[in-house]
Write a protein that holds these residues in place. Structure first.
Motif, PDB file in Angstrom:
ATOM      1  N   GLY A   1      14.117  -3.423  -2.621  1.00 26.45           N
ATOM      2  CA  GLY A   1      12.818  -3.041  -3.178  1.00 26.45           C
ATOM      3  C   GLY A   1      11.955  -4.258  -3.479  1.00 26.45           C
ATOM      4  O   GLY A   1      12.337  -5.399  -3.183  1.00 26.45           O
ATOM      5  N   SER A   2      10.795  -3.996  -4.039  1.00 28.24           N
ATOM      6  CA  SER A   2       9.839  -5.083  -4.301  1.00 28.24           C
ATOM      7  C   SER A   2       9.264  -4.979  -5.700  1.00 28.24           C
ATOM      8  O   SER A   2       9.211  -3.907  -6.281  1.00 28.24           O
ATOM      9  CB  SER A   2       8.635  -5.010  -3.355  1.00 28.24           C
ATOM     10  OG  SER A   2       9.036  -4.820  -2.055  1.00 28.24           O
ATOM     11  N   GLU A   3       8.796  -6.124  -6.175  1.00 23.32           N
ATOM     12  CA  GLU A   3       7.972  -6.157  -7.377  1.00 23.32           C
ATOM     13  C   GLU A   3       6.528  -6.301  -6.894  1.00 23.32           C
ATOM     14  O   GLU A   3       6.267  -6.962  -5.900  1.00 23.32           O
ATOM     15  CB  GLU A   3       8.289  -7.389  -8.228  1.00 23.32           C
ATOM     16  CG  GLU A   3       9.748  -7.587  -8.519  1.00 23.32           C
ATOM     17  CD  GLU A   3      10.169  -7.065  -9.880  1.00 23.32           C
ATOM     18  OE1 GLU A   3       9.522  -6.129 -10.399  1.00 23.32           O
ATOM     19  OE2 GLU A   3      11.158  -7.604 -10.406  1.00 23.32           O
ATOM     20  N   MET A   4       5.602  -5.730  -7.643  1.00 18.64           N
ATOM     21  CA  MET A   4       4.159  -5.839  -7.380  1.00 18.64           C
ATOM     22  C   MET A   4       3.783  -5.173  -6.053  1.00 18.64           C
ATOM     23  O   MET A   4       4.621  -4.765  -5.261  1.00 18.64           O
ATOM     24  CB  MET A   4       3.703  -7.302  -7.410  1.00 18.64           C
ATOM     25  CG  MET A   4       3.986  -7.953  -8.753  1.00 18.64           C
ATOM     26  SD  MET A   4       3.396  -9.640  -8.876  1.00 18.64           S
ATOM     27  CE  MET A   4       4.611 -10.501  -7.886  1.00 18.64           C
ATOM     28  N   GLY A   5       2.475  -5.048  -5.864  1.00 18.24           N
ATOM     29  CA  GLY A   5       1.975  -4.434  -4.647  1.00 18.24           C
ATOM     30  C   GLY A   5       2.154  -2.915  -4.660  1.00 18.24           C
ATOM     31  O   GLY A   5       2.925  -2.354  -5.440  1.00 18.24           O
ATOM     32  N   GLU A   6       1.444  -2.251  -3.764  1.00 14.83           N
ATOM     33  CA  GLU A   6       1.521  -0.792  -3.643  1.00 14.83           C
ATOM     34  C   GLU A   6       2.953  -0.328  -3.409  1.00 14.83           C
ATOM     35  O   GLU A   6       3.399   0.685  -3.933  1.00 14.83           O
ATOM     36  CB  GLU A   6       0.618  -0.352  -2.469  1.00 14.83           C
ATOM     37  CG  GLU A   6       0.612   1.137  -2.237  1.00 14.83           C
ATOM     38  CD  GLU A   6      -0.350   1.551  -1.131  1.00 14.83           C
ATOM     39  OE1 GLU A   6      -0.985   0.663  -0.517  1.00 14.83           O
ATOM     40  OE2 GLU A   6      -0.454   2.768  -0.898  1.00 14.83           O
ATOM     41  N   LYS A   7       3.673  -1.123  -2.611  1.00  9.05           N
ATOM     42  CA  LYS A   7       5.018  -0.746  -2.235  1.00  9.05           C
ATOM     43  C   LYS A   7       5.943  -0.591  -3.450  1.00  9.05           C
ATOM     44  O   LYS A   7       6.831   0.249  -3.466  1.00  9.05           O
ATOM     45  CB  LYS A   7       5.567  -1.823  -1.286  1.00  9.05           C
ATOM     46  CG  LYS A   7       6.783  -1.412  -0.531  1.00  9.05           C
ATOM     47  CD  LYS A   7       7.250  -2.517   0.395  1.00  9.05           C
ATOM     48  CE  LYS A   7       8.656  -2.237   0.878  1.00  9.05           C
ATOM     49  NZ  LYS A   7       9.616  -2.093  -0.231  1.00  9.05           N
ATOM     50  N   SER A   8       5.722  -1.408  -4.475  1.00  6.87           N
ATOM     51  CA  SER A   8       6.628  -1.376  -5.629  1.00  6.87           C
ATOM     52  C   SER A   8       6.584  -0.020  -6.333  1.00  6.87           C
ATOM     53  O   SER A   8       7.555   0.414  -6.950  1.00  6.87           O
ATOM     54  CB  SER A   8       6.285  -2.485  -6.618  1.00  6.87           C
ATOM     55  OG  SER A   8       5.043  -2.244  -7.242  1.00  6.87           O
ATOM     56  N   LEU A   9       5.450   0.668  -6.253  1.00 10.48           N
ATOM     57  CA  LEU A   9       5.302   1.928  -6.979  1.00 10.48           C
ATOM     58  C   LEU A   9       6.266   2.989  -6.468  1.00 10.48           C
ATOM     59  O   LEU A   9       6.765   3.820  -7.232  1.00 10.48           O
ATOM     60  CB  LEU A   9       3.866   2.442  -6.844  1.00 10.48           C
ATOM     61  CG  LEU A   9       2.828   1.572  -7.543  1.00 10.48           C
ATOM     62  CD1 LEU A   9       1.449   1.906  -7.031  1.00 10.48           C
ATOM     63  CD2 LEU A   9       2.911   1.761  -9.051  1.00 10.48           C
ATOM     64  N   ASP A  10       6.496   2.986  -5.157  1.00  8.10           N
ATOM     65  CA  ASP A  10       7.360   4.006  -4.572  1.00  8.10           C
ATOM     66  C   ASP A  10       8.766   3.972  -5.159  1.00  8.10           C
ATOM     67  O   ASP A  10       9.447   4.988  -5.189  1.00  8.10           O
ATOM     68  CB  ASP A  10       7.418   3.838  -3.048  1.00  8.10           C
ATOM     69  CG  ASP A  10       6.799   5.044  -2.349  1.00  8.10           C
ATOM     70  OD1 ASP A  10       6.291   5.943  -3.056  1.00  8.10           O
ATOM     71  OD2 ASP A  10       6.844   5.079  -1.109  1.00  8.10           O
ATOM     72  N   ASP A  11       9.188   2.784  -5.618  1.00  5.79           N
ATOM     73  CA  ASP A  11      10.509   2.674  -6.240  1.00  5.79           C
ATOM     74  C   ASP A  11      10.585   3.455  -7.554  1.00  5.79           C
ATOM     75  O   ASP A  11      11.665   3.693  -8.078  1.00  5.79           O
ATOM     76  CB  ASP A  11      10.832   1.198  -6.537  1.00  5.79           C
ATOM     77  CG  ASP A  11      11.074   0.394  -5.261  1.00  5.79           C
ATOM     78  OD1 ASP A  11      11.316   1.011  -4.207  1.00  5.79           O
ATOM     79  OD2 ASP A  11      11.022  -0.844  -5.331  1.00  5.79           O
ATOM     80  N   TYR A  12       9.435   3.790  -8.126  1.00  6.24           N
ATOM     81  CA  TYR A  12       9.399   4.499  -9.413  1.00  6.24           C
ATOM     82  C   TYR A  12       8.963   5.956  -9.251  1.00  6.24           C
ATOM     83  O   TYR A  12       8.696   6.637 -10.223  1.00  6.24           O
ATOM     84  CB  TYR A  12       8.426   3.793 -10.370  1.00  6.24           C
ATOM     85  CG  TYR A  12       8.898   2.418 -10.790  1.00  6.24           C
ATOM     86  CD1 TYR A  12       9.521   2.230 -12.025  1.00  6.24           C
ATOM     87  CD2 TYR A  12       8.755   1.310  -9.963  1.00  6.24           C
ATOM     88  CE1 TYR A  12       9.973   0.976 -12.414  1.00  6.24           C
ATOM     89  CE2 TYR A  12       9.208   0.053 -10.343  1.00  6.24           C
ATOM     90  CZ  TYR A  12       9.810  -0.110 -11.563  1.00  6.24           C
ATOM     91  OH  TYR A  12      10.259  -1.351 -11.942  1.00  6.24           O
ATOM     92  N   LEU A  13       8.891   6.409  -7.991  1.00  6.70           N
ATOM     93  CA  LEU A  13       8.373   7.754  -7.714  1.00  6.70           C
ATOM     94  C   LEU A  13       9.350   8.555  -6.867  1.00  6.70           C
ATOM     95  O   LEU A  13      10.031   8.004  -5.994  1.00  6.70           O
ATOM     96  CB  LEU A  13       7.046   7.653  -6.958  1.00  6.70           C
ATOM     97  CG  LEU A  13       5.862   7.055  -7.734  1.00  6.70           C
ATOM     98  CD1 LEU A  13       4.735   6.682  -6.780  1.00  6.70           C
ATOM     99  CD2 LEU A  13       5.372   8.026  -8.812  1.00  6.70           C
TER     100      LEU A  13
END
Ligand code: NAI
Ligand code: MG
Length: 501
Positions: A479-491
């Motif tokens: 996964g990633s921190e920051m950026g749009e991509k990081s949000l998907d990890d919380y959804l």
């Protein structure tokens, strides 16, 4: 110690109340056991605060509070309200930045001169939160056509995963916490934040600011204590839906195992041994200080530090000399001294670990061209200081070239061709970042594409932006921190089927 250094704790009123309590369900509480543990100033070895030592019982209470908050009015908060809340948190951080920075400086030793207001980094964490403030109103699913007979309407919605345990290290206490708080508040999750035992003060002050600006009770809880107790309880907990962890690869692996019980979601930002490749055609006036600071920043306690430096043979000696001179010119000192460029390591444990590598390098056959020792001058002998160190003639198989040292230690290795250096740069279990320095755009594109790393910097290093994802390949994480991509990890994504005929 210079006269300008003030260790007056009243500069942070937060430090005067002792012992520090934890934040659970909106209340400031002692550990259930009543135990506390000390926090040290690594510049002096002095105790600066006593902190509540949570254990399993406190972690369980915090998870229950986070669950209750997740099921409470927080779920019905509108996206625009979460946006406003994120802005308010950012403003509060900015207003109290000097104090937050002082706590960070005192508890983990990053030099105050590089972090005071007016300097570029001053509003970094606020800017991260303002970036995430833009997202609540833009998180949405899709209307997707299906090919079923009849009238069936299909769409997706994005929903928060639920209770997040955020376990963070000590190397950037405020940033590490904010990188998790941003997506939690943006997506509508709730969280239990476990700061590192070496650096809990800034996280606790952050907790106060969150409650002051109106983050509802239980949405963000802060439980202080040790990894083996609080951390392990959170990662095994069946009512935790996701763990977001930053720290060592070994603990990351243990979290993968601990998470199996309820198959919780994981994001992991782990260690690195990042390659930094300097071609003979590079502008050495930029590459030398750039590559050096990619190692020495924050005393080398940076997950994506460019610690494996490959210099092309024709400029090898010149480059080694340049980085060594640069290292010798850095001012090592008390982190409260505004002139200090390199502060101490965070703890006596890290000091022992790093000095072990300082001894190992020459034993393995590396040539020490700068530093190589603990700093034992009278004013610094009680702190955890080591000299910025350069090892030349390092070989790929040496442990100093393979292990994450997490100290100010640069390893420089010669190379002869792009093909060769591309293979050697990737010959590691890690894949967090990589760098390369060249004036040839063809070489830059080719090596940037071949590097197995989540971030590649060309003619630069350690650049960050809240919109750009930061994450690891291979054993540097998921996964990633920051950026749009990081949000998907919380959804979660839910597909909804409406049969309407
Ligand atoms: P660590 O990975 O043990 O600690 C990071 C966080 O994890 C802390 O909050 C700690 O309390 C927690 N933790 C520890 N054991 C746990 C467990 N079993 N379950 C759940 N949580 C746990 O890192 P540590 O001991 O501070 O440093 C050791 C080495 O790790 C460093 O020398 C460095 O090489 C690496 N490291 C890498 C970091 C990065 O940003 N990639 C940050 C910190 C350390
Ligand atoms: Mg550890």
């Amino acid at each position: 110690m210079s006269a300008s250094i003030s260790t007056d704790p009243t500069r942070s009123s937060f430090l005067s109340g002792d012992p520090k309590k934890m934040l659970i369900g909106g209340l400031w509480v002692d550990a259930a056991s009543g135990k506390t543990f000390p926090s040290f100033n690594p510049s002096t070895g002095e105790v600066i605060a006593e902190i509540a030592e949570g254990d399993a019982e406190d972690a369980n209470r915090a998870v229950a509070a986070a669950r209750a908050a997740f099921e409470g009015p927080w779920r019905r908060m509108k996206p625009s309200q979460r946006q406003e809340l994120l802005w308010a948190v950012a403003d509060a951080i900015e207003e109290n930045y000097e104090e937050l920075q002082l706590l960070e400086v005192l508890e983990m030793g990053s030099p105050i001169g590089r972090s005071r207001p007016g300097k570029k980094r001053s509003s970094w964490e606020a800017s991260v939160l303002r970036y995430f403030a833009g997202w609540p109103t833009k998180i949405h699913g899709q209307t997707i056509p299906n090919s079923l007979p009849g009238s069936v309407f299909t769409y997706t919605v994005k929903e928060p995963v639920g209770v997040v345990a955020a376990i963070v290290p000590w190397n950037r206490p405020i940033s590490n916490a904010v990188w998790k708080i941003g997506p939690v508040l943006a997506t509508g999750c709730t969280m239990v934040l476990k700061p590192a035992e070496e650096a809990s003060l800034a996280a606790l002050r952050l907790g106060e600011l969150l409650t002051e600006v109106g983050v509802p009770d239980g949405v963000v809880n802060v439980v202080t204590g040790f990894g083996e107790t609080v951390g392990a309880t959170l990662t095994e907990h069946h009512d935790v839906d996701k763990v977001s962890f930053t720290g060592s690869t070994a603990v990351g692996q243990s979290i993968v195992r601990a998470s199996a019980g309820n198959l919780k979601r994981l994001s992991l930002e782990l260690g690195g041994k990042s390659p930094d490749v300097v071609f003979a055609d590079a502008d050495l006036t930029r590459a030398i200080p750039g590559a050096a600071m990619a190692v020495f920043t924050n005393s080398g306690q940076v997950c994506c530090a460019g610690t494996r430096i490959y210099a092309e043979r024709p400029i090898y000696e010149q480059f080694v000399e340049g980085v060594s001179e640069f290292a010798k010119g850095l001012r090592v000192g008390n982190s409260l001294d505004p002139e200090t460029q390199i502060g101490p390591l965070v703890s006596s444990e890290q000091l022992e670990r790093v000095t072990g590598y300082l001894e190992l390098g020459p034993e393995e056959g590396a040539r020490t061209t700068a530093g190589g020792h603990r700093v034992m001058t009278e004013d610094l002998a009680k702190g955890y200081f080591v000299e910025p160190t350069v090892f030349a003639d390092v070989e790929d198989g040496m442990r100093v070239a393979r292990d994450e040292i997490f100290g100010p230690v640069a390893c420089i290795l010669p190379f002869d061709s792009l093909d060769e250096v591309s293979k050697r740069a990737n010959d590691t279990n890690y894949g967090l970042s990589g760098g390369l320095w060249t004036r040839d755009i063809g070489k830059a594109h080719r090596l940037a594409s071949e590097m197995q790393a989540g971030t590649v910097w060309v003619n630069g290093f350690l650049q960050f932006d809240p919109g750009i994802p930061f994450g690891g390949y291979k054993m540097s994480g998921w996964g990633s921190e920051m950026g749009e991509k990081s949000l998907d990890d919380y959804l979660n994504t839910k597909s909804v089927w409406i049969n309407s005929d």
